[in-house]
Design a protein around this motif. Structure first.
Motif, PDB file in Angstrom:
ATOM      1  N   GLU A  27       1.291  -6.566   2.374  1.00 20.86           N
ATOM      2  CA  GLU A  27      -0.062  -6.503   2.934  1.00 20.86           C
ATOM      3  C   GLU A  27      -0.855  -7.647   2.322  1.00 20.86           C
ATOM      4  O   GLU A  27      -0.641  -8.015   1.167  1.00 20.86           O
ATOM      5  CB  GLU A  27      -0.688  -5.148   2.598  1.00 20.86           C
ATOM      6  CG  GLU A  27      -1.842  -4.730   3.464  1.00 20.86           C
ATOM      7  CD  GLU A  27      -3.192  -5.164   2.905  1.00 20.86           C
ATOM      8  OE1 GLU A  27      -4.177  -5.019   3.627  1.00 20.86           O
ATOM      9  OE2 GLU A  27      -3.253  -5.651   1.761  1.00 20.86           O
ATOM     10  N   LEU A  83      -4.193  -8.277   1.529  1.00 21.01           N
ATOM     11  CA  LEU A  83      -5.137  -8.086   0.416  1.00 21.01           C
ATOM     12  C   LEU A  83      -4.378  -7.889  -0.904  1.00 21.01           C
ATOM     13  O   LEU A  83      -4.775  -8.390  -1.957  1.00 21.01           O
ATOM     14  CB  LEU A  83      -6.039  -6.879   0.708  1.00 21.01           C
ATOM     15  CG  LEU A  83      -7.003  -6.423  -0.396  1.00 21.01           C
ATOM     16  CD1 LEU A  83      -7.953  -7.544  -0.791  1.00 21.01           C
ATOM     17  CD2 LEU A  83      -7.803  -5.200   0.070  1.00 21.01           C
ATOM     18  N   VAL A  89       0.857  -1.179   0.000  1.00 21.56           N
ATOM     19  CA  VAL A  89       0.000   0.000   0.000  1.00 21.56           C
ATOM     20  C   VAL A  89       0.897   1.234   0.000  1.00 21.56           C
ATOM     21  O   VAL A  89       1.968   1.219   0.614  1.00 21.56           O
ATOM     22  CB  VAL A  89      -0.913  -0.035   1.248  1.00 21.56           C
ATOM     23  CG1 VAL A  89      -1.745   1.224   1.355  1.00 21.56           C
ATOM     24  CG2 VAL A  89      -1.813  -1.261   1.204  1.00 21.56           C
ATOM     25  N   GLU A 116     -17.577  -3.168   1.157  1.00 23.77           N
ATOM     26  CA  GLU A 116     -16.867  -4.347   0.682  1.00 23.77           C
ATOM     27  C   GLU A 116     -16.304  -5.090   1.887  1.00 23.77           C
ATOM     28  O   GLU A 116     -16.250  -4.549   2.987  1.00 23.77           O
ATOM     29  CB  GLU A 116     -15.733  -3.949  -0.273  1.00 23.77           C
ATOM     30  CG  GLU A 116     -16.224  -3.389  -1.583  1.00 23.77           C
ATOM     31  CD  GLU A 116     -15.087  -3.135  -2.566  1.00 23.77           C
ATOM     32  OE1 GLU A 116     -15.038  -3.820  -3.600  1.00 23.77           O
ATOM     33  OE2 GLU A 116     -14.253  -2.260  -2.299  1.00 23.77           O
ATOM     34  N   GLN A 117     -15.872  -6.327   1.646  1.00 27.95           N
ATOM     35  CA  GLN A 117     -15.354  -7.136   2.737  1.00 27.95           C
ATOM     36  C   GLN A 117     -13.867  -7.367   2.567  1.00 27.95           C
ATOM     37  O   GLN A 117     -13.379  -7.506   1.446  1.00 27.95           O
ATOM     38  CB  GLN A 117     -16.051  -8.489   2.725  1.00 27.95           C
ATOM     39  CG  GLN A 117     -17.498  -8.391   3.147  1.00 27.95           C
ATOM     40  CD  GLN A 117     -17.855  -9.489   4.106  1.00 27.95           C
ATOM     41  OE1 GLN A 117     -17.520 -10.636   3.876  1.00 27.95           O
ATOM     42  NE2 GLN A 117     -18.504  -9.126   5.202  1.00 27.95           N
ATOM     43  N   TYR A 118     -13.174  -7.435   3.684  1.00 26.23           N
ATOM     44  CA  TYR A 118     -11.763  -7.800   3.655  1.00 26.23           C
ATOM     45  C   TYR A 118     -11.681  -9.316   3.659  1.00 26.23           C
ATOM     46  O   TYR A 118     -12.382  -9.981   4.430  1.00 26.23           O
ATOM     47  CB  TYR A 118     -11.034  -7.213   4.863  1.00 26.23           C
ATOM     48  CG  TYR A 118      -9.538  -7.228   4.687  1.00 26.23           C
ATOM     49  CD1 TYR A 118      -8.881  -6.147   4.124  1.00 26.23           C
ATOM     50  CD2 TYR A 118      -8.790  -8.337   5.056  1.00 26.23           C
ATOM     51  CE1 TYR A 118      -7.515  -6.163   3.943  1.00 26.23           C
ATOM     52  CE2 TYR A 118      -7.417  -8.371   4.875  1.00 26.23           C
ATOM     53  CZ  TYR A 118      -6.783  -7.278   4.317  1.00 26.23           C
ATOM     54  OH  TYR A 118      -5.431  -7.303   4.128  1.00 26.23           O
ATOM     55  N   LEU A 119     -10.813  -9.865   2.810  1.00 22.65           N
ATOM     56  CA  LEU A 119     -10.788 -11.329   2.702  1.00 22.65           C
ATOM     57  C   LEU A 119     -10.174 -11.969   3.949  1.00 22.65           C
ATOM     58  O   LEU A 119      -9.378 -11.353   4.649  1.00 22.65           O
ATOM     59  CB  LEU A 119     -10.067 -11.768   1.425  1.00 22.65           C
ATOM     60  CG  LEU A 119      -8.543 -11.901   1.394  1.00 22.65           C
ATOM     61  CD1 LEU A 119      -8.116 -12.421   0.050  1.00 22.65           C
ATOM     62  CD2 LEU A 119      -7.841 -10.602   1.715  1.00 22.65           C
ATOM     63  N   LEU A 157      -4.593  -4.119   6.012  1.00 17.62           N
ATOM     64  CA  LEU A 157      -4.958  -2.709   5.996  1.00 17.62           C
ATOM     65  C   LEU A 157      -6.275  -2.609   5.238  1.00 17.62           C
ATOM     66  O   LEU A 157      -6.278  -2.601   4.009  1.00 17.62           O
ATOM     67  CB  LEU A 157      -3.862  -1.874   5.314  1.00 17.62           C
ATOM     68  CG  LEU A 157      -2.501  -1.791   6.009  1.00 17.62           C
ATOM     69  CD1 LEU A 157      -1.485  -1.079   5.125  1.00 17.62           C
ATOM     70  CD2 LEU A 157      -2.615  -1.067   7.346  1.00 17.62           C
ATOM     71  N   PRO A 158      -7.390  -2.563   5.959  1.00 15.42           N
ATOM     72  CA  PRO A 158      -8.682  -2.546   5.262  1.00 15.42           C
ATOM     73  C   PRO A 158      -8.866  -1.238   4.492  1.00 15.42           C
ATOM     74  O   PRO A 158      -8.658  -0.170   5.067  1.00 15.42           O
ATOM     75  CB  PRO A 158      -9.709  -2.650   6.401  1.00 15.42           C
ATOM     76  CG  PRO A 158      -8.930  -2.941   7.639  1.00 15.42           C
ATOM     77  CD  PRO A 158      -7.530  -2.500   7.412  1.00 15.42           C
ATOM     78  N   PRO A 159      -9.215  -1.309   3.210  1.00  8.78           N
ATOM     79  CA  PRO A 159      -9.480  -0.082   2.458  1.00  8.78           C
ATOM     80  C   PRO A 159     -10.718   0.614   3.002  1.00  8.78           C
ATOM     81  O   PRO A 159     -11.515   0.009   3.732  1.00  8.78           O
ATOM     82  CB  PRO A 159      -9.740  -0.570   1.031  1.00  8.78           C
ATOM     83  CG  PRO A 159      -9.406  -2.006   0.998  1.00  8.78           C
ATOM     84  CD  PRO A 159      -9.384  -2.506   2.397  1.00  8.78           C
ATOM     85  N   LEU A 160     -10.877   1.870   2.625  1.00  8.27           N
ATOM     86  CA  LEU A 160     -11.998   2.674   3.123  1.00  8.27           C
ATOM     87  C   LEU A 160     -13.349   2.016   2.831  1.00  8.27           C
ATOM     88  O   LEU A 160     -14.265   2.059   3.648  1.00  8.27           O
ATOM     89  CB  LEU A 160     -11.949   4.066   2.483  1.00  8.27           C
ATOM     90  CG  LEU A 160     -12.949   5.079   3.024  1.00  8.27           C
ATOM     91  CD1 LEU A 160     -12.640   5.438   4.461  1.00  8.27           C
ATOM     92  CD2 LEU A 160     -12.948   6.335   2.168  1.00  8.27           C
ATOM     93  N   SER A 161     -13.434   1.373   1.667  1.00  9.89           N
ATOM     94  CA  SER A 161     -14.713   0.758   1.299  1.00  9.89           C
ATOM     95  C   SER A 161     -15.108  -0.315   2.306  1.00  9.89           C
ATOM     96  O   SER A 161     -16.284  -0.575   2.521  1.00  9.89           O
ATOM     97  CB  SER A 161     -14.612   0.146  -0.099  1.00  9.89           C
ATOM     98  OG  SER A 161     -13.577  -0.818  -0.118  1.00  9.89           O
ATOM     99  N   VAL A 162     -14.107  -0.933   2.938  1.00 10.34           N
ATOM    100  CA  VAL A 162     -14.386  -1.943   3.962  1.00 10.34           C
ATOM    101  C   VAL A 162     -14.896  -1.248   5.228  1.00 10.34           C
ATOM    102  O   VAL A 162     -15.873  -1.658   5.829  1.00 10.34           O
ATOM    103  CB  VAL A 162     -13.132  -2.798   4.246  1.00 10.34           C
ATOM    104  CG1 VAL A 162     -13.359  -3.706   5.452  1.00 10.34           C
ATOM    105  CG2 VAL A 162     -12.756  -3.618   3.014  1.00 10.34           C
ATOM    106  N   SER A 163     -14.228  -0.134   5.602  1.00  7.21           N
ATOM    107  CA  SER A 163     -14.690   0.638   6.764  1.00  7.21           C
ATOM    108  C   SER A 163     -16.100   1.154   6.556  1.00  7.21           C
ATOM    109  O   SER A 163     -16.895   1.245   7.482  1.00  7.21           O
ATOM    110  CB  SER A 163     -13.757   1.831   7.011  1.00  7.21           C
ATOM    111  OG  SER A 163     -12.663   1.442   7.797  1.00  7.21           O
ATOM    112  N   LEU A 164     -16.419   1.513   5.316  1.00 12.54           N
ATOM    113  CA  LEU A 164     -17.753   2.049   5.029  1.00 12.54           C
ATOM    114  C   LEU A 164     -18.792   0.941   4.897  1.00 12.54           C
ATOM    115  O   LEU A 164     -19.965   1.207   4.653  1.00 12.54           O
ATOM    116  CB  LEU A 164     -17.725   2.871   3.727  1.00 12.54           C
ATOM    117  CG  LEU A 164     -16.970   4.196   3.782  1.00 12.54           C
ATOM    118  CD1 LEU A 164     -16.851   4.802   2.392  1.00 12.54           C
ATOM    119  CD2 LEU A 164     -17.660   5.187   4.715  1.00 12.54           C
TER     120      LEU A 164
END
Lengths: 198, 608
Positions: free
Chosen positions: A76, A78, A11, A110-113, A100-107
């Motif tokens: 990382e 992902l 990242v 999307e899901q972190y694998l 490091l979960p991307p913002l879309s995961v925090s929102l």
């Protein structure tokens, strides 16, 4: 060594590009032709970063073909999964055990694998997968930014360059203040992967 | 000497060794590092120009005055500079002038995917296309020589993959600068393009092109690599590298000079092979020019026109075209999980986040989690955007931009929408460097034509997206010298805007008040939102933390889109290593439950 194709990924801000620069410089010092190319997108920080490094007697394309990567070095998890399909069969994957979960995961979009999902993707090609605690080790050394040199240390036993070449290149690429700690991080990574029974 | 150089570093070193004296550019990915590298030399004058047209004119002036000069720009920069480029093509030069244009196939960081090779046909100037850093280094010397020999600017065209890849360069020259002083030779018929003189020049341009076509036959980097006669590949640039990996058995005509084309060499090569194909990225530029010679050739029937090429694409295309035998398809890696994307984001502590949050909330655009990415149709605002980091404000959760077209377009588009009679209020958002580049004219136009738009200038004191280059508003030159600083507020007032406010980028209340007041105003207003790019703030202190006792997970803080604020199903946390702390505090100002505060010193110790 006939050829070595390597992907370094992570990242933005983790030091991927410096790492691939050092690998390419080391390749020249070891007498090889080399090309390296980075894709960093448009962000200063936080996006996916991927570096292709190619080493051989003569290198043409700067980009590696899918299914031809000998070593995938991922800072990382992902990002490791994202590039797993580039590995050749029986390739090597070295992955920093960091999510490091991307913002879309925090929102919640999307899901972190899961680790299993990541390993399943890598296992389809790689026959050696090393999940290393690079971020933890870098913290223990006192500087999280040494993660990249720790990871390079982990990859180094798989790249047939003399240790002095690595040390020289690391020394040349890093400023005085952080040179020693980065050399230590490299050493630590090199030792750690050796103990992982390679 | 052997060096590992990026294409851009090699172009700069090649130009330096070829004796370039004046270099001008406006930052633009993937061309930026060319001027940055040249700026390191004391015996080169290197400038960040206000925009590419200014850069082109500066280089042309220097070339008129008898010193070697160059411009480096990205593809859309050549559009901006095209008027001056066409002028240069018409008048010719005195000393060598080289225009380095870096295209961006794959659109890594651009607003379009144009193939700038078409410009050389329009301008009738020669073009060189290096295929790696070694050629990038060597071609700069050729380019300056060709420019002087044929009295023409020369376009050296690269792509992101050439400019940003590093490869081995044998550096075998040192700097050679002619000892002569800069002298402008007065020559009205050559340099004053009155119609009578321009007509004469056009004749000379046509004659020049014929001579250049002859020269192209002997250009050392146009050469045949003999392989099997079954397949002959004409290619150039990075496509050559992909093609030779994918088709190692084929014969190649590798072109370094791609305009004008060497017609005899092409015919000779075509006669040697059973099937002639062109492998090139983006448009069928070589293919169509070769077809126009009456030579039978294919290429774009199989190779995609859109997107960046790579060895996999060439190999696949070669199999479907029958250039390679069909191979059993490799087993695809099964990926059962859809991997989360990681798009670029505004950084933690970005001075654009606060104003975008305000615009998004006033415009009723931002949405809480679960909603997918489009601004509400009923938004009360239209927000025209521009080119820079802040274009990322279009992404969720901010959803704070409706348009991004080209440099400076935010202002013209906003005025056009207002004049069209839209019922919504129209806000234009532009960065400081982009405003200097292409916004001033648009603002003059809006003032002159009685626009009522709100213009927000995001003044982070740098050209951030391309890597923090200076610009007229910073008062520092490309070579680090202090110079006259062009003050945004006086500039805007000087244009005739009376409603001008300067607001702290990290003060949410003030941002909201100024936007509301501007939107209520019936006159054109300018808000300068000022705050340093967080990447340029050396010292950081007081990262924020969330008190999970107080936090009820209303998720409002997530709407800032700050990468330091992370959430899982249990709680929301701030990554203290990413948080910039005291300089920002946007999330703290926003939190309805005052759950966010400065990390206490003891807390910091505990964590460590």
């Amino acid at each position: 060594m006939k050829k070595l194709d390597m992907l370094v990924t992570g990242v933005g801000g983790q030091g991927v590009i410096l790492t691939s620069d050092i690998i390419a410089q080391a390749a020249i010092a070891a007498g090889y032709d080399t090309k390296k190319t980075d894709t960093i997108g448009m962000s200063q920080r936080g996006g996916s970063v991927i570096s292709h490094v190619r080493i051989g007697s003569k290198v043409h394309s700067p980009l590696i073909k899918q299914g031809e990567v000998d070593i995938l070095l991922a800072f990382e998890k992902l990002e490791a999964a994202r590039w797993g399909h580039y590995l050749r069969s029986r390739g090597i994957a070295i992955v920093n055990n960091l999510a490091l979960p991307p913002l879309s995961v925090s929102l919640g979009e999307e899901q972190y694998l899961s680790d299993d999902e990541m390993l399943n993707i890598l296992k389809q090609q790689a026959d050696r997968i090393y999940l290393v605690n690079g971020s933890q080790r870098a913290k223990e050394l006192g500087n999280i930014r040494t993660l990249n040199m720790f990871m390079l240390g982990c990859a180094s036993p798989f790249i047939p360059f003399k240790i002095s070449i690595w040390q020289d290149e690391i020394s040349q690429h890093l400023p005085d203040k952080v040179r020693q700690i980065n050399l230590s991080a490299f050493e630590r990574g090199r030792k750690e992967i050796r103990n992982a029974n390679i | 000497m052997i060096k590992l150089l990026s294409g851009n570093e090699a172009l700069a070193l090649g130009a330096y060794h070829a004796g370039v004296k004046v270099a001008a550019a406006y930052p633009g990915t993937p061309s930026t590092e060319i001027l940055e590298s040249l700026a390191d030399y004391d015996d080169v004058y290197a400038e960040w120009s206000t925009n590419e047209q200014a850069a082109m004119e500066v280089a042309l002036g220097a070339a008129y005055a008898g010193v070697r000069a160059m411009v480096s720009l990205k593809q859309v920069g050549l559009n901006v500079a095209s008027d001056a480029f066409m002028a240069a093509a018409t008048t010719g030069v005195s000393a060598g002038m080289v225009v380095v244009c870096a295209d961006d196939p794959g659109i890594h960081s651009s607003q379009n995917e144009q193939d700038s090779r078409h410009y050389v046909k329009l301008a009738k100037v020669p073009m060189l296309e290096p295929a790696d850093s070694q050629e990038a280094y060597e071609f700069m010397a050729y380019a300056f020589d060709i420019s002087e020999k044929f009295d023409t600017p020369v376009l050296v065209r690269t792509t992101t993959r050439i400019s940003h890849s590093k490869s081995v360069v044998k550096v075998d020259r040192t700097r050679a600068v002619p000892a002569s002083q800069a002298v402008f030779q007065h020559n009205v018929a050559k340099y004053v393009m009155l119609p009578a003189y321009a007509r004469l020049r056009h004749q000379l341009v046509e004659e020049r092109l014929v001579k250049l076509a002859d020269f192209s036959e002997t250009f050392p980097s146009n050469h045949i690599l003999r392989g099997e006669h079954r397949l002959g590949v004409v290619t150039s640039g990075v496509s050559y590298q992909y093609a030779i990996d994918a088709l190692p058995q084929a014969s190649f005509l590798k072109l370094g000079m791609t305009y004008p084309l060497p017609q005899n060499l092409l015919r000779q090569f075509a006669a040697q092979v059973d099937k002639l194909v062109v492998i090139e990225e983006l448009d069928p530029f070589l293919q169509e020019n070769i077809q126009a010679m009456g030579i039978k050739v294919s290429g774009k029937e199989f190779i995609p026109r859109a997107g960046e090429l790579n060895p996999d694409i060439i190999e696949q295309a070669s199999r479907s075209a029958g250039w390679l035998p069909k191979a059993p398809a490799r087993e695809k890696i099964g990926i059962t999980t859809e991997l989360a994307k990681r798009p670029p984001l505004l950084c933690p502590g970005c001075p654009h986040s606060g104003i975008f949050f305000v615009l998004s909330s006033i415009g009723q655009r931002s949405k809480l989690s679960g909603s997918k990415g489009k601004p509400s149709k009923e938004s009360k605002l239209i927000i025209t955007g521009d080119i820079g980091c802040y274009t990322l404000g279009a992404y969720p959760p901010l959803l704070a931009l409706d348009t991004t077209a080209c440099m400076g377009a935010s202002i013209g588009l906003a005025l056009g929408m207002e004049k069209a009679g839209v019922s919504s209020k129209v806000v234009a958002v532009i960065g400081d460097s982009t405003f200097m580049h292409a916004g001033i004219t648009g603002l003059v136009n809006a003032v002159y034509n009685s626009g009522r738009i709100t213009l927000i200038i995001l003044d982070n004191g740098t050209t951030a997206m391309t890597g923090h280059q200076d610009h007229p508003g910073t008062g520092i030159s490309a070579q680090g010298k202090e110079t006259t600083k062009v003050e945004l507020e006086s500039l805007v007032r000087g244009i005739g805007v009376s409603n001008v406010r300067v607001v702290d980028a990290f003060n949410l209340k003030a941002l909201r008040a100024s936007v509301r007041s501007s939107l209520d105003s019936t006159e054109l207003s300018v808000i300068i939102v000022r705050g340093s790019c967080s990447m340029l703030v050396p010292k950081r202190s007081g990262p924020r933390v969330i008190d999970n006792e107080k936090c009820n997970q209303c998720d409002v803080c997530l709407l800032i889109g700050c990468p330091a604020i992370q959430s899982d199903s249990e709680r929301i946390t701030i990554d203290t290593a990413l948080c910039v702390g005291d300089i920002c505090t946007i999330c703290q100002q926003l939190c309805p439950r005052q759950a966010i505060s400065r990390q206490s010193e003891t807390g910091a110790e505990e964590l460590a």
